[in-house]
Design a protein around this motif. Structure first.
Motif, mmCIF file in Angstrom:
data_model
loop_
_atom_site.group_PDB
_atom_site.id
_atom_site.type_symbol
_atom_site.label_atom_id
_atom_site.label_comp_id
_atom_site.label_asym_id
_atom_site.label_seq_id
_atom_site.Cartn_x
_atom_site.Cartn_y
_atom_site.Cartn_z
ATOM 1 N N LYS A 14 40.445 47.403 28.415
ATOM 2 C CA LYS A 14 38.775 46.627 28.406
ATOM 3 C C LYS A 14 38.176 46.781 29.520
ATOM 4 C CE LYS A 14 35.685 43.556 26.356
ATOM 5 N NZ LYS A 14 35.212 41.847 25.698
ATOM 6 N N ASP A 15 39.110 45.891 30.906
ATOM 7 C CA ASP A 15 38.868 45.655 32.271
ATOM 8 C C ASP A 15 38.798 47.268 32.796
ATOM 9 O OD1 ASP A 15 39.029 42.664 31.537
ATOM 10 O OD2 ASP A 15 40.841 43.040 32.567
ATOM 11 N N LEU A 16 39.941 48.642 32.129
ATOM 12 C CA LEU A 16 39.786 49.342 33.376
ATOM 13 C C LEU A 16 38.578 49.997 32.749
ATOM 14 C CD1 LEU A 16 43.573 50.850 32.792
ATOM 15 C CD2 LEU A 16 42.314 50.757 34.513
ATOM 16 N N CYS A 91 38.787 41.833 44.186
ATOM 17 C CA CYS A 91 38.895 40.831 44.283
ATOM 18 C C CYS A 91 36.564 40.503 45.057
ATOM 19 C CB CYS A 91 39.769 40.192 45.624
ATOM 20 S SG CYS A 91 39.891 38.426 45.975
ATOM 21 N N PRO A 92 36.420 39.786 44.101
ATOM 22 C CA PRO A 92 35.401 39.126 44.096
ATOM 23 C C PRO A 92 34.719 38.575 45.591
ATOM 24 C CG PRO A 92 35.574 38.296 42.498
ATOM 25 C CD PRO A 92 36.851 38.883 42.606
ATOM 26 N N GLU A 93 35.849 37.701 45.775
ATOM 27 C CA GLU A 93 36.076 36.947 47.871
ATOM 28 C C GLU A 93 36.282 37.352 48.277
ATOM 29 O OE1 GLU A 93 37.790 32.935 47.534
ATOM 30 O OE2 GLU A 93 39.126 33.574 45.278
ATOM 31 N N ARG A 108 47.060 31.357 29.449
ATOM 32 C CA ARG A 108 45.904 32.735 29.421
ATOM 33 C C ARG A 108 47.125 33.778 30.509
ATOM 34 N NH1 ARG A 108 41.203 31.602 31.316
ATOM 35 N NH2 ARG A 108 42.460 30.098 33.469
ATOM 36 N N ALA A 109 46.227 34.757 30.394
ATOM 37 C CA ALA A 109 46.488 35.473 31.000
ATOM 38 C C ALA A 109 45.479 36.170 31.808
ATOM 39 C CB ALA A 109 46.890 37.560 30.176
ATOM 40 N N VAL A 110 44.947 35.669 33.609
ATOM 41 C CA VAL A 110 43.562 35.896 34.413
ATOM 42 C C VAL A 110 44.267 36.791 35.171
ATOM 43 C CG1 VAL A 110 43.489 33.096 33.567
ATOM 44 C CG2 VAL A 110 44.662 33.274 35.391
ATOM 45 N N GLY A 121 38.854 35.694 36.001
ATOM 46 C CA GLY A 121 38.261 35.557 34.633
ATOM 47 C C GLY A 121 39.832 35.706 34.212
ATOM 48 N N GLU A 122 39.677 35.907 33.119
ATOM 49 C CA GLU A 122 41.082 36.452 32.017
ATOM 50 C C GLU A 122 41.575 37.861 31.791
ATOM 51 O OE1 GLU A 122 42.267 35.435 28.255
ATOM 52 O OE2 GLU A 122 40.688 33.095 28.824
ATOM 53 N N VAL A 123 41.963 38.229 31.399
ATOM 54 C CA VAL A 123 42.724 39.773 31.754
ATOM 55 C C VAL A 123 41.417 39.853 30.222
ATOM 56 C CG1 VAL A 123 43.513 41.671 31.571
ATOM 57 C CG2 VAL A 123 44.820 39.903 32.526
#
Length: 128
Positions: A14-16, A91-93, A108-110, A121-123
């Motif tokens: 989903k992230d990919l 990385c947002p930062e 959680r996996a983050v 955020g969570e994976v």
């Protein structure tokens, strides 16, 4: 494919699928036979493949975080082959310095910044 492996891959894929990512062709081709594990191979558009695996019967976050790390290695190579940024997930930062890192935190996996440890955020919940 083993149902635990399918479930652990879902949030990562989903992230990919976001704009910064690239999706693999996931094939049910077990490449190792260590007891208590399940494996498959991720293929890129150029035909290159990378094996990934999980340990069976452990908490979901203990499957997803290390699997996300393995998939991230595949994604970096696939993105490089496409001439795109290999900082996935960004990385947002520090968007041009390094990607986020998948870690387990509080069950959680983050995704977290590898420098500051700040969670992005969570994976499975990234939008980039």
């Amino acid at each position: 494919m083993d149902p635990e492996l399918v479930a652990a891959l879902q949030p990562i894929l989903k992230d990919l699928a976001g704009p910064a990512g690239v999706l693999p062709e996931v094939r049910d081709e077990p490449w190792q036979d260590f007891e208590g594990t399940a494996s498959a191979i991720l293929y890129a558009a150029d035909g290159s493949g990378t094996g990934v695996y999980i340990h069976l019967g452990v908490p979901f976050c203990a499957q997803v975080a290390p699997l996300a790390d393995q998939v991230q290695d595949w994604a970096v190579e696939a993105l490089c082959a496409l001439g795109r940024s290999t900082s996935w997930p960004p990385c947002p930062e520090h968007p041009d310095r390094h990607p986020l890192r998948a870690v387990e935190h509080a069950g959680r996996a983050v995704w977290a910044c590898p420098v500051t440890g700040v969670e992005a955020g969570e994976v499975g919940t990234l939008t980039t």
